[in-house]
Write a protein that holds these residues in place. Structure first.
Motif, PDB file in Angstrom:
ATOM      1  N   GLY A  56      36.163  23.261 -10.171  1.00 39.43           N
ATOM      2  CA  GLY A  56      37.348  22.470  -9.848  1.00 39.43           C
ATOM      3  C   GLY A  56      37.467  22.053  -8.399  1.00 39.43           C
ATOM      4  O   GLY A  56      38.539  21.632  -7.966  1.00 39.43           O
ATOM      5  N   LEU A  57      36.378  22.164  -7.643  1.00 44.08           N
ATOM      6  CA  LEU A  57      36.446  21.791  -6.236  1.00 44.08           C
ATOM      7  C   LEU A  57      36.142  20.317  -6.036  1.00 44.08           C
ATOM      8  O   LEU A  57      35.204  19.793  -6.638  1.00 44.08           O
ATOM      9  CB  LEU A  57      35.449  22.611  -5.414  1.00 44.08           C
ATOM     10  N   PRO A  58      36.901  19.639  -5.206  1.00 43.90           N
ATOM     11  CA  PRO A  58      36.587  18.248  -4.867  1.00 43.90           C
ATOM     12  C   PRO A  58      35.417  18.198  -3.883  1.00 43.90           C
ATOM     13  O   PRO A  58      35.106  19.186  -3.202  1.00 43.90           O
ATOM     14  CB  PRO A  58      37.874  17.733  -4.222  1.00 43.90           C
ATOM     15  N   THR A  59      34.790  17.047  -3.775  1.00 45.15           N
ATOM     16  CA  THR A  59      33.603  16.922  -2.927  1.00 45.15           C
ATOM     17  C   THR A  59      33.901  17.224  -1.459  1.00 45.15           C
ATOM     18  O   THR A  59      33.044  17.745  -0.765  1.00 45.15           O
ATOM     19  CB  THR A  59      32.959  15.528  -3.056  1.00 45.15           C
ATOM     20  N   ARG A  60      35.107  16.953  -0.985  1.00 46.40           N
ATOM     21  CA  ARG A  60      35.412  17.241   0.426  1.00 46.40           C
ATOM     22  C   ARG A  60      35.341  18.739   0.707  1.00 46.40           C
ATOM     23  O   ARG A  60      34.883  19.150   1.771  1.00 46.40           O
ATOM     24  CB  ARG A  60      36.762  16.658   0.831  1.00 46.40           C
ATOM     25  N   ILE A  61      35.751  19.568  -0.249  1.00 45.48           N
ATOM     26  CA  ILE A  61      35.653  21.016  -0.064  1.00 45.48           C
ATOM     27  C   ILE A  61      34.216  21.483  -0.308  1.00 45.48           C
ATOM     28  O   ILE A  61      33.724  22.363   0.389  1.00 45.48           O
ATOM     29  CB  ILE A  61      36.654  21.765  -0.961  1.00 45.48           C
ATOM     30  N   ILE A  62      33.545  20.866  -1.264  1.00 47.91           N
ATOM     31  CA  ILE A  62      32.145  21.223  -1.518  1.00 47.91           C
ATOM     32  C   ILE A  62      31.310  20.957  -0.272  1.00 47.91           C
ATOM     33  O   ILE A  62      30.467  21.773   0.099  1.00 47.91           O
ATOM     34  CB  ILE A  62      31.596  20.468  -2.743  1.00 47.91           C
ATOM     35  N   ARG A  63      31.554  19.842   0.382  1.00 43.21           N
ATOM     36  CA  ARG A  63      30.825  19.521   1.620  1.00 43.21           C
ATOM     37  C   ARG A  63      31.023  20.626   2.657  1.00 43.21           C
ATOM     38  O   ARG A  63      30.107  21.015   3.364  1.00 43.21           O
ATOM     39  CB  ARG A  63      31.277  18.172   2.166  1.00 43.21           C
ATOM     40  N   GLN A  64      32.232  21.173   2.708  1.00 41.96           N
ATOM     41  CA  GLN A  64      32.542  22.246   3.647  1.00 41.96           C
ATOM     42  C   GLN A  64      31.913  23.570   3.201  1.00 41.96           C
ATOM     43  O   GLN A  64      31.405  24.334   4.024  1.00 41.96           O
ATOM     44  CB  GLN A  64      34.065  22.397   3.747  1.00 41.96           C
ATOM     45  N   ALA A  65      31.933  23.845   1.898  1.00 44.49           N
ATOM     46  CA  ALA A  65      31.485  25.139   1.377  1.00 44.49           C
ATOM     47  C   ALA A  65      29.979  25.225   1.157  1.00 44.49           C
ATOM     48  O   ALA A  65      29.413  26.310   1.207  1.00 44.49           O
ATOM     49  CB  ALA A  65      32.206  25.432   0.060  1.00 44.49           C
ATOM     50  N   LEU A  66      29.337  24.105   0.927  1.00 45.11           N
ATOM     51  CA  LEU A  66      27.917  24.103   0.560  1.00 45.11           C
ATOM     52  C   LEU A  66      27.023  24.852   1.543  1.00 45.11           C
ATOM     53  O   LEU A  66      26.166  25.632   1.106  1.00 45.11           O
ATOM     54  CB  LEU A  66      27.442  22.662   0.376  1.00 45.11           C
TER      55      LEU A  66
END
Length: 118
Positions: A56-66
């Motif tokens: 359920g994560l949006p790409t903006r958070i995925i970019r941060q978390a990746l």
């Protein structure tokens, strides 16, 4: 590897891979002919992206978390990531509550309609 091979190995369409690249989730080098060249590790990165999207994560958070991912489900502590994850969990909790309220209303409407028909 070229985008077609990455698509085949990751199970993700070329179109979606190009989207991930535009969102700066994956990176490629350009060959002289303009073709995208991906590192072998990109297959694992794409799997992590898919797992984070499924969570359920949006790409903006995925970019941060990746950069903080160990595998598809484990993150190491990175500045700001835990806060972003908690914020997103709150968003999902609110959506779940809204959906539950909508379900209750729909059930009442169906029951009332069935009772009126009898």
């Amino acid at each position: 590897m070229l985008i077609g091979e990455l698509s085949r190995r990751s199970g993700v369409s070329e179109r979606l891979l190009r989207y991930y690249e535009r969102m700066e989730l994956i990176h490629s080098e350009r060959r002289a002919n303009g073709y995208r060249e991906y590192d072998d590790r990109t297959v694992d990165t794409v799997r992590r992206i898919r797992a984070l999207l499924a969570a359920g994560l949006p790409t903006r958070i995925i970019r941060q978390a990746l950069p903080c991912t160990f595998d598809e489900a484990t993150l190491r502590p990175c500045p700001g990531v835990l806060t972003s994850l908690r914020d997103q969990l709150n968003v999902l909790d609110r959506r779940a509550a809204d959906l539950e309220a909508a379900c209750r209303l729909l059930r009442r409407t169906i029951a009332a309609t069935e009772n009126a028909a009898n």
